[in-house]
Design an enzyme around this catalytic site. Structure first.
Site, mmCIF file in Angstrom:
data_model
loop_
_atom_site.group_PDB
_atom_site.id
_atom_site.type_symbol
_atom_site.label_atom_id
_atom_site.label_comp_id
_atom_site.label_asym_id
_atom_site.label_seq_id
_atom_site.Cartn_x
_atom_site.Cartn_y
_atom_site.Cartn_z
ATOM 1 N N MET A 75 0.798 -1.229 0.000
ATOM 2 C CA MET A 75 0.000 0.000 0.000
ATOM 3 C C MET A 75 0.831 1.280 0.000
ATOM 4 S SD MET A 75 -2.878 -1.233 -0.326
ATOM 5 C CE MET A 75 -3.520 -2.877 -0.196
ATOM 6 N N CYS A 76 2.148 1.154 -0.133
ATOM 7 C CA CYS A 76 3.004 2.343 -0.207
ATOM 8 C C CYS A 76 2.901 2.970 -1.588
ATOM 9 C CB CYS A 76 4.459 1.972 0.048
ATOM 10 S SG CYS A 76 4.882 1.875 1.768
ATOM 11 N N HIS A 77 2.863 4.297 -1.590
ATOM 12 C CA HIS A 77 2.844 5.029 -2.852
ATOM 13 C C HIS A 77 4.256 5.106 -3.425
ATOM 14 C CE1 HIS A 77 -0.781 6.481 -0.798
ATOM 15 N NE2 HIS A 77 -1.272 6.656 -2.007
ATOM 16 N N MET A 116 7.974 4.835 5.707
ATOM 17 C CA MET A 116 8.222 3.458 5.267
ATOM 18 C C MET A 116 9.545 3.352 4.514
ATOM 19 S SD MET A 116 5.929 1.768 6.683
ATOM 20 C CE MET A 116 6.492 0.222 6.017
ATOM 21 N N GLU A 117 9.894 4.382 3.775
ATOM 22 C CA GLU A 117 11.161 4.374 3.049
ATOM 23 C C GLU A 117 12.340 4.381 4.018
ATOM 24 O OE1 GLU A 117 8.043 5.357 0.210
ATOM 25 O OE2 GLU A 117 8.438 6.042 2.245
ATOM 26 N N ASP A 131 23.806 -10.655 5.761
ATOM 27 C CA ASP A 131 24.150 -11.443 4.578
ATOM 28 C C ASP A 131 25.658 -11.499 4.349
ATOM 29 O OD1 ASP A 131 23.601 -12.871 2.070
ATOM 30 O OD2 ASP A 131 24.328 -11.023 1.130
#
Length: 163
Positions: A75-77, A116-117, A131
């Protein structure tokens, strides 16, 4: 109580319409951490990991992740990101363990925020450290990851986490 905005009238998920929101300068600052062994700290700090410069790769991975957040979070733009900065700081937890703090700051001029970014950038940087180091120690612990601060926007106030 806040109204949930990501559901339509049928109770199904939707992407929020932000087209009526004005463009403002918006920033978000998120952090994550990676707890690792004394041995790994020295290998990273002295740039002796066989896969290369762990922090340089993690920094680039975090920047790339911020730009791809809308591809990962449904749902992120997709937004134009004007800047991403990833910084690292070391803390010694005890004689056997160190904590790598990862700080991600993201900035945009747009009609939706970049929380969110910033969270994605910090998270992917931490995952990249794992990793690159897992061959030496699979016992690495990632987290916590959280939003520290956000600024900008009209409808919601600025946010700063109480530490």
């Amino acid at each position: 109580m806040s109204k949930l905005t990501h559901f339509n009238e049928q109770g199904r998920a939707k992407m929020v319409d932000v087209s009526a929101k004005p463009e403002t300068i918006r920033t978000a600052f998120a952090t994550s951490s990676v707890e690792l062994s004394h041995e790994l700290y020295h290998l990273i700090h002295d740039n002796k990991m066989k896969k290369g410069d762990v922090l340089a790769v993690a920094q680039v991975a975090g920047i790339m992740a911020a730009k791809k957040t809308s591809d990962l979070i449904p749902m992120c733009h997709p937004i134009l990101i004007n800047g991403v900065n990833i910084e690292f700081a070391w803390e010694q937890k005890n004689e056997l363990q160190y904590i790598l703090k990862i700080n991600a700051t993201v900035k945009t001029k747009g009609n939706t925020g970049v929380e969110m970014e910033a969270l994605t950038a910090a998270s992917v940087s931490a995952l990249t450290v794992y990793d690159m180091c897992k061959a030496v120690d699979k016992g690495i612990v990632i987290g916590p990851t959280f939003l520290v601060e956000k600024t900008g926007g009209v409808s919601s106030a600025d946010f700063q986490r109480n530490r």
